[in-house]
Design an enzyme around this catalytic site. Sequence first.
Site, short mmCIF file in Angstrom:
data_model
loop_
_atom_site.label_atom_id
_atom_site.label_comp_id
_atom_site.label_asym_id
_atom_site.label_seq_id
_atom_site.Cartn_x
_atom_site.Cartn_y
_atom_site.Cartn_z
N HIS A 184 -158.57 0.72 9.28
CA HIS A 184 -159.65 0.07 8.55
C HIS A 184 -160.59 -0.65 9.51
CE1 HIS A 184 -157.54 0.13 4.44
NE2 HIS A 184 -158.55 0.96 4.45
N GLU A 425 -157.63 27.31 1.20
CA GLU A 425 -157.06 26.76 2.43
C GLU A 425 -155.78 27.47 2.86
OE1 GLU A 425 -156.33 22.53 1.95
OE2 GLU A 425 -155.64 22.79 -0.10
N ASP A 449 -156.74 22.78 6.71
CA ASP A 449 -155.48 23.50 6.52
C ASP A 449 -155.64 24.99 6.82
OD1 ASP A 449 -153.32 21.78 5.86
OD2 ASP A 449 -154.37 21.27 4.02
N CYS A 496 -165.25 21.78 2.53
CA CYS A 496 -164.98 20.34 2.59
C CYS A 496 -164.07 19.97 3.75
CB CYS A 496 -164.39 19.85 1.27
SG CYS A 496 -162.86 20.68 0.84
#
Length: 554
Positions: A184, A425, A449, A496
């Site tokens: 983060h 994928e 993937d 994506c």
Amino acid sequence: MMKKMQVERTASNGIAAAKAYIHVSPDLSPSDYPVSEKGMEEEAERFFKAKGEVLAELEGMAGENGIFRSYAAIAEDATLEEEILTRMRETNCNVQLAVAGVTGEAAAVFEAMEDEYMKERSADIRDVAKRFMAKLKGCSLSDFSCITEPVILVARDLYPSDVAALNLEYVKGFITQEGGVTSHVSIMAKDAGLPALVGAQGILSMVSENSWICMDGKTGEIVIDPDMAERERFAGKAQEYERRKARYEEAGRLPACTRDGHVVRLCANAGNLEDVKTAMENQAHGIGLFRTEFLYMEKDHFPTEEEQFAIYREAALLSPAELTIRTLDIGGDKALPYFQMENEKNPALGWRAIRISLEKKDLFKTQLRAILRASAFGHVRILLPMLISLGELREAKRVVEECRQELMQEGKVCASDVPIGVMVETPACVLLAEEFAKETDFFSIGTNDLIQYLLAVDRGNGKVAGLYDGFHPAVLRAVGRVIEAGHGEEIPVGMCGELAGDERATGLLIGMGLDEFSMSPGELPRIRYGIQNMSYKQEKAVVKEQAHGASDLA
Ligand code: PEP
Ligand code: MG
């Protein structure tokens, strides 16, 4: 004397040059004081008092940054509380030792996970633990208010709350000796446009308070006590960076359209509502991939239909065009602490994603119902991960229909036509793309993937990272084939996986006819700028030429 250092893991782009400020955190190690049996009650009271204070503090900060909302959830976690109280009772130890022990072990569990995102959640637990310790020891947390001139902050590690407390008028960048790129802390630096480098091994022994530092957040270059020539070189880099940023900002005001008028849909990937907001600030057309597993990972139970609905609805309202929600993709290297899964020898090829959803229908239906209900609030699409057969697609569609019927009977509203897409994928899905295209509404190619399965290269294994290649001819041929198959049935084809945000691939993918690119929100300006400066006609011609010489590729 001038010293140079090269950091491999870059966290946030940008050039900075300033004096070093070495940050030393307060001593929050637990005190080892004895506790009598009678004193145990007082210790428990101390715990509850600290918990109340920590929660109040975090809830106050949640308005400034959503991260603190997830911290409050950790501080409030019932299992954590139970474990701390049990540890005190059973080992007769004081509250400080119990908090440090239990949170340390919980953080270690996350740290041992393979998935980078999960690994970094250990830092969140440590940040919450630090707050507890500060309350219990009666000391205050890091105070950066003494920084009143431009500096580059150098620290062993930083907590997200530290970054939130920085005054960006003076802090021009930071370098940490530890930490990861998906933490983060790194994400917050990126959001704030603050140059940052993490994992700079040995930096603390190389700098002193009087050092001057130049840093490049993109290349990972650090120069300590630079000579005149180096200072000038960095001043030039800074100017060039600012020029590029201004160009990207300008590009953001215009559509993602090539010089010769070919429009491309530029979407963003998101894992939570914060990402959706960042995506919209970066003029994303919509959300091409909403990874729902993070929503599951943040909880200590399977999120209920209502909990999921609230998030999906908000995301749908935030996204003006499509919101593509991927159904749960756990398994592989993504685990849920509250969901027992057997240890698998080969998890990437194991019980994951759609395989779990189709077996655990209750879980699947809860999620689908929440997604369908959210479809009344925006242009929601469903994306199914890891398919290898048409049977899986048909069964998933059947369950979607079952959920729709149930919702209608219950008088709940949902859109009449929610597109259902296939995430391509697996090699099986590529080879069956023509058949899949006939029964689905859209394709989204998941190259992360797909590359690992096509090339038999583990995407998380550093030893074979050199073989993990999105430009391998087999990968490119697979991508081309999926686009053709999709267009043969007149369905849109998007991507994506990370390759969509790789500027070296943009021209090629446009030339191949990819309709939609979906990437991390921060990549959007750069890719948009690239698209605006290329010619569709030219890129198409290049791809055609390469296809003719395709036999040379392999
Ligand atoms: C992919 O595999 O390309 C993808 C986008 O999904 P994830 O990275 O979540 O597996
Ligand atoms: Mg995937």
